[in-house]
Design a protein around this motif. Structure first.
Motif, PDB file in Angstrom:
ATOM      1  N   ARG A 253       0.813  -1.218   0.000  1.00  0.00           N
ATOM      2  CA  ARG A 253       0.000   0.000   0.000  1.00  0.00           C
ATOM      3  C   ARG A 253       0.847   1.270   0.000  1.00  0.00           C
ATOM      4  NH1 ARG A 253      -2.658  -0.978   4.578  1.00  0.00           N
ATOM      5  NH2 ARG A 253      -1.051   0.085   5.790  1.00  0.00           N
ATOM      6  N   SER A 277      -3.146  -1.265  -2.551  1.00  0.00           N
ATOM      7  CA  SER A 277      -3.859  -0.012  -2.806  1.00  0.00           C
ATOM      8  C   SER A 277      -2.919   1.184  -2.852  1.00  0.00           C
ATOM      9  CB  SER A 277      -4.897   0.202  -1.705  1.00  0.00           C
ATOM     10  OG  SER A 277      -4.264   0.297  -0.457  1.00  0.00           O
ATOM     11  N   ALA A 278      -3.445   2.268  -3.402  1.00  0.00           N
ATOM     12  CA  ALA A 278      -2.740   3.546  -3.436  1.00  0.00           C
ATOM     13  C   ALA A 278      -1.355   3.449  -4.067  1.00  0.00           C
ATOM     14  CB  ALA A 278      -2.657   4.143  -2.032  1.00  0.00           C
ATOM     15  N   TYR A 297      -8.719 -10.920   2.533  1.00  0.00           N
ATOM     16  CA  TYR A 297      -8.658  -9.458   2.444  1.00  0.00           C
ATOM     17  C   TYR A 297      -8.003  -9.098   1.123  1.00  0.00           C
ATOM     18  CZ  TYR A 297      -7.549  -4.587   3.574  1.00  0.00           C
ATOM     19  OH  TYR A 297      -7.470  -3.220   3.567  1.00  0.00           O
ATOM     20  N   ASN A 299      -7.409  -5.624  -1.254  1.00  0.00           N
ATOM     21  CA  ASN A 299      -7.594  -4.189  -1.480  1.00  0.00           C
ATOM     22  C   ASN A 299      -6.716  -3.753  -2.638  1.00  0.00           C
ATOM     23  OD1 ASN A 299      -7.978  -1.460  -1.383  1.00  0.00           O
ATOM     24  ND2 ASN A 299      -7.682  -1.273   0.831  1.00  0.00           N
ATOM     25  N   SER A 301      -7.634  -0.809  -4.277  1.00  0.00           N
ATOM     26  CA  SER A 301      -8.175   0.521  -4.581  1.00  0.00           C
ATOM     27  C   SER A 301      -7.067   1.522  -4.910  1.00  0.00           C
ATOM     28  CB  SER A 301      -8.989   1.025  -3.386  1.00  0.00           C
ATOM     29  OG  SER A 301      -8.127   1.411  -2.368  1.00  0.00           O
ATOM     30  N   VAL A 321     -13.091  -8.725   3.156  1.00  0.00           N
ATOM     31  CA  VAL A 321     -12.963  -7.357   2.673  1.00  0.00           C
ATOM     32  C   VAL A 321     -12.477  -7.386   1.232  1.00  0.00           C
ATOM     33  CG1 VAL A 321     -11.752  -5.170   2.968  1.00  0.00           C
ATOM     34  CG2 VAL A 321     -12.392  -6.509   4.980  1.00  0.00           C
ATOM     35  N   ASP A 323     -11.874  -4.406  -1.652  1.00  0.00           N
ATOM     36  CA  ASP A 323     -11.970  -2.995  -2.026  1.00  0.00           C
ATOM     37  C   ASP A 323     -11.378  -2.831  -3.418  1.00  0.00           C
ATOM     38  OD1 ASP A 323     -12.030  -0.284  -2.284  1.00  0.00           O
ATOM     39  OD2 ASP A 323     -11.255   0.134  -0.262  1.00  0.00           O
ATOM     40  N   THR A 345     -17.221  -6.492   3.742  1.00  0.00           N
ATOM     41  CA  THR A 345     -17.109  -5.138   3.213  1.00  0.00           C
ATOM     42  C   THR A 345     -16.740  -5.264   1.747  1.00  0.00           C
ATOM     43  OG1 THR A 345     -16.249  -4.484   5.342  1.00  0.00           O
ATOM     44  CG2 THR A 345     -15.969  -2.929   3.538  1.00  0.00           C
ATOM     45  N   LEU A 347     -16.278  -2.867  -1.499  1.00  0.00           N
ATOM     46  CA  LEU A 347     -16.278  -1.496  -2.017  1.00  0.00           C
ATOM     47  C   LEU A 347     -15.818  -1.514  -3.466  1.00  0.00           C
ATOM     48  CD1 LEU A 347     -14.587   0.236   1.055  1.00  0.00           C
ATOM     49  CD2 LEU A 347     -17.023   0.110   0.535  1.00  0.00           C
TER      50      LEU A 347
HETATM   51  C1  NAG Z   1      -8.151   0.089   0.875  1.00  0.00           C
HETATM   52  O1  NAG Z   1      -7.008   0.915   0.757  1.00  0.00           O
HETATM   53  C2  NAG Z   1      -7.274   2.295   0.770  1.00  0.00           C
HETATM   54  C3  NAG Z   1      -5.997   3.037   0.473  1.00  0.00           C
HETATM   55  O2  NAG Z   1      -4.910   2.498   1.148  1.00  0.00           O
HETATM   56  C4  NAG Z   1      -7.863   2.664   2.098  1.00  0.00           C
HETATM   57  O3  NAG Z   1      -8.140   4.050   2.148  1.00  0.00           O
HETATM   58  C5  NAG Z   1      -9.149   1.870   2.286  1.00  0.00           C
HETATM   59  O4  NAG Z   1      -9.672   2.158   3.572  1.00  0.00           O
HETATM   60  C6  NAG Z   1      -8.877   0.394   2.171  1.00  0.00           C
HETATM   61  N1  NAG Z   1     -10.170  -0.283   2.163  1.00  0.00           N
HETATM   62  C7  NAG Z   1     -10.551  -1.102   3.138  1.00  0.00           C
HETATM   63  C8  NAG Z   1     -11.913  -1.689   3.026  1.00  0.00           C
HETATM   64  O5  NAG Z   1      -9.836  -1.386   4.083  1.00  0.00           O
END
Ligand code: NAG
Ligand code: NAG
Ligand code: NAG
Ligand code: NAG
Ligand code: NAG
Ligand code: NAG
Length: 785
Positions: A253, A277-278, A297, A299, A301, A321, A323, A345, A347
């Protein structure tokens, strides 16, 4: 013969005695060492049960305190202090501490967590050559990781989390063949990772989260034991790391990875948590990731991943989760994600999915973006593409397709990257705009802080002024030059012939004195010159013409142009407010000024009744105390009362009064600090309530802490720095004067807060400038003294 027998019996006896004595010593000495450790740690609550009679080897172990012995020597020592422990006092010496610790040479397991340890970790810790597990998390250790550590050949676990270690990750990591856990989260380490990392054959957990590392991740795919890899919140990139397939947790991340996700990732059959993510990952999102056998999990995103989701995709029922938000996904949400969504969750906003309840872009957006990152999505390339993209597509088609797009993209990106490097990142722009300072100014301020110890800088020498000069400077006390009136007389602004701006206080005498009466006081006043005082430049007597006795005195002060400190915090309204660092610097200035008033002059000046409106800032934002208790009239009164020939007050009572009065300055300083932190002026009746609020927020989490402070500095202050400031503030405001800290203690804590903030800002500023190597951390760290 008999003699010889005698001798050897004697020898045996002596040896026996010696060995008994020796072993007794061994037995008693570890206890003494532990008691000494207790003392050096300033008697933390967790060790309160330790005393001279404790049998350390047979005490019950708790989660925060364990001593394990083996054949009379201590092999494990586990001490965990209270969470968010305060910094140990100034007289703590990490060097003496470790010197004491190494008297337990059989230690294999050492846990010293949350004990407020501070200082650079001394290399002599390697005298504990049996060490296997070391956890010194949540202290205030700084400096580089000592190279001597490489000699600890049995080391299996090294945990330095939540400290302030800086510098690079050492090259000699491969000298720990047995290392299985290396955790360095939340430090200030920088540089790129050494290749030696890839030879840590036994490594199972590698956590480098939240440092300032950058550059490529070495090839780790031979590390077949690696299960947990956490690299989040650094600037690693651009290529997705090469990893073994036994990974259980992979956290990348918030880095600068910009490649596509390699296919192998979908073969990490043990993977439970994947957070990428990010970043700016591009290319197809492997749908197989949703159905990895162990995944719970996921993510992804905040990337630019493309691909089309299908309703009939299968996914692991254990997913908790997912995302997918802020990518370039199209198609429709898989059914397996939609159903039984209570304990899950899911997203997926800001993609281009069909028929969903979460916010989506129009389909062309994802196609345009996908083309812009140089990857053309599979299938129906031309149908729904917008006109501009279509024509771009045609142009590209003519010139040979994707290659050109990629080329264009790289050119655009380079230009973009360049412009990004030149401009400060937007976050900084907004912060700077809010406070109105250039970084030049900030670096000047830092420079100044280095120089503070030199006391007065650049003041003209003290001198006697003539009445003509005073009259000329103030344009004969023109009303336009009037600044205000205090208990000690009127203040006028003036300008000397050489252009120097001054402030002139006029003190009228009710009685007449001879000049000689004043000489002692003038001599004192001439010493009120310090970088953090509004200093006295000189004086001028006004005399009666007839007997030339003194009718008044003009005291000439330096003129401090930037107004009061109060006008620079948020509720000063009409000005920009100071940054967090400038506030710490200002507080340090005031504390140094107070320290000077207490100790810098032969007769200390205590009880100055300081307020935030008494602190002025000069053109370089150096804080200067005005309205301190100038011994002019008070001492004149004393001259009247205590004739020099008759005895003065006894020195001992004098001293205790001074001591207490010094502490009243500390209290006043606490109020100023409170105002700097909260960003508003505070009525004295509210101080206690707000002190309690501060106190409560110290033990709360960072979020809560931040929520009560001046909004103008909320974003840019480092939590550790904020906490240190709050702690010292609360201590200054303690009811009982004798329990308040000394001003030296205050100063030391402030400098610590500044150092923490400085180190952080130095790095974070540059690391946000898009992949460019991090520039040297804010140079010259402040020294503690
Ligand atoms: C997924 O990663 C983003 C950015 O790091 C973060 O803002 C977001 O909360 C994460 N989503 C979850 C469901 O944890
Ligand atoms: C422990 O013993 C030392 C002397 O051996 C003594 O100075 C100290 O006060 C004792 N401490 C306690 C807590 O009894
Ligand atoms: C350090 O100072 C504290 C008071 O701040 C005192 O109680 C303690 O005994 C001192 N410790 C040492 C090791 O000198
Ligand atoms: C270090 O020790 C503390 C206290 O026992 C513990 O909470 C923490 O998890 C340990 N760190 C690691 C990485 O195991
Ligand atoms: C899923 O649906 C698509 C058409 O919507 C079809 O082509 C594909 O074969 C289906 N896949 C499975 C695994 O049923
Ligand atoms: C890393 O940090 C150290 C001090 O903490 C600094 O001296 C050095 O210049 C930094 N290195 C890089 C490449 O930023």
């Amino acid at each position: 013969m008999g003699n010889r027998l005698h001798l050897s019996v004697l020898m045996v006896l002596v040896t026996l005695l010696l060995s008994i004595f020796h072993s007794e010593q061994l037995q008693s000495s570890p206890s003494q060492t532990l008691l000494r450790i207790q003392r050096l740690l300033n008697f933390p609550a967790v060790l309160s049960s330790w005393n001279n009679n404790t049998d350390f080897c047979s005490t019950d172990s708790t989660s925060s305190l364990t001593v394990v012995c083996y054949e009379g020597t201590i092999t494990q020592l586990h001490i965990v202090g209270e969470t968010r422990a305060l910094l140990l006092p100034r007289n703590f010496s990490i060097d003496s501490f470790v010197t004491t610790l190494v008297r337990l040479p059989s230690l294999k397991v050492l846990t010293l967590v949350s004990l407020g340890l501070w200082g650079p970790l001394p290399g002599k810790i390697v005298h504990l050559s049996s060490l296997e597990i070391v956890n010194v998390s949540s202290n205030f250790l700084y400096g580089s990781i000592p190279p001597q550590l490489s000699l600890l050949s049995h080391l299996q676990t090294l945990i330095l989390d939540d400290n302030m270690f800086s510098g690079h990750l050492p090259e000699w990591l491969d000298s720990f063949p047995a290392l299985t856990v290396l955790s360095l989260r939340n430090n200030l380490l920088n540089g790129s990772l050494p290749d030696s990392l890839s030879s840590l054959k036994n490594i199972r957990i590698l956590s480098l989260s939240n440092n300032h590392f950058y550059g490529p991740v070495p090839d780790l795919h031979h590390l077949t034991n690696l299960q947990v890899l956490e690299l989040d919140d650094n600037a690693f990139g651009p290529r997705f790391p090469m990893l073994g397939d036994k990974l259980v947790t992979l956290v990348l991340r918030n880095n600068k990875f910009r490649s596509s996700i390699p296919d192998e990732v979908s073969s990490y059959y043990q993977l439970e948590a994947l957070d990428i993510s990010a970043n700016t990952l591009v290319g197809p999102f492997q749908l197989a990731l949703l159905s990895l056998p162990s995944i719970t999990y996921l993510n992804i995103s905040g990337n630019k991943l493309t691909g089309m989701l299908l309703e009939n995709l299968s996914c692991n029922p254990g997913l908790e989760v997912v995302d997918l938000s802020s990518n370039l996904l199209t198609g429709s949400l898989p059914k397996c994600l939609v159903s039984n969504s209570n304990d899950r969750t899911i997203l997926y906003a800001r993609n281009c999915l069909e028929e969903t309840i979460q916010n989506q872009h129009e389909l062309p957006f994802c196609h345009t973006e996908a083309i812009a990152v140089g990857i053309v999505p599979e299938g129906k390339k031309h149908k729904q593409v917008s006109k501009a993209v279509l024509s771009l597509g045609i142009v590209c088609g003519t010139f040979g397709g994707v290659a050109i797009v990629a080329l264009l993209f790289f050119i655009v990106r380079r230009v973009y990257a360049k412009s990004k490097i030149k401009k400060p990142p937007t976050k900084l722009i907004s912060e700077n705009a809010a406070s109105g300072y250039t970084s030049k100014l900030i670096s000047d301020a830092r420079y100044i802080s280095q120089k503070m110890k030199f006391g007065m800088v650049g003041l003209p020498p003290y001198r006697v002024f003539s009445l003509e000069e005073i009259v000329a400077a103030t344009n004969n006390f023109d009303t336009a030059t009037f600044m205000g009136e205090g208990s000690e007389g009127k203040m006028h602004r003036g300008q000397l012939k050489n252009g120097l701006l001054v402030a002139i206080r006029s003190v009228k005498m009710a009685k007449s004195y001879s000049k000689e009466d004043f000489m002692h006081n003038i001599d004192l006043i001439s010493k009120y010159r310090h970088r953090h005082l509004v200093s006295v430049l000189g004086h001028c007597f006004e005399c009666y013409l007839d007997d030339s006795s003194v009718s008044g005195i003009f005291i000439v002060f330096e003129y401090v142009p930037n107004g009061t400190l109060k006008s620079w915090i948020s509720d000063g309204h009409y000005r920009k407010s100071l940054t967090w660092m400038q506030r710490i610097e200002a507080a340090i200035g005031v504390a140094k000024g107070i320290e000077f008033l207490h100790t810098g002059i032969v007769t200390g000046v205590y009880s100055n009744n300081l307020k935030i409106t008494d602190v002025l800032l000069d053109q370089n934002f150096v804080a200067k105390i005005s309205n301190y208790d100038l011994p002019l009239l008070s001492n004149m009164r004393k001259v009247e009362q205590v004739n020099p020939s008759s005895g003065s007050r006894s020195p001992s009572t004098n001293k205790s009064v001074k001591h207490d009065e010094g502490k009243s300055d500390v209290y006043d300083f606490g109020v100023i600090l409170l105002e700097l932190i909260l960003g508003r002026t505070i009525k004295s009746r509210n101080v206690d309530t707000l002190k309690d609020l501060l106190q409560a927020s110290i033990t709360a989490d960072g979020e809560a802490r931040r929520s009560i402070i001046d909004p103008a500095v909320r974003k840019a202050c480092l939590d550790q720095s904020l906490k240190t400031m709050m702690e010292i503030c609360v201590r200054c405001l303690i009811k009982e004067p004798e329990e308040r800290p000394s001003i030296e203690d205050v100063l030391w804590n402030l400098q610590f807060a500044a150092q923490v903030q400085d180190a952080w800002r130095g790095d974070s500023q540059s690391s946000s400038s898009d992949g460019s190597p991090i520039s040297p951390l804010a140079s010259g760290r402040m020294t503690f003294h």
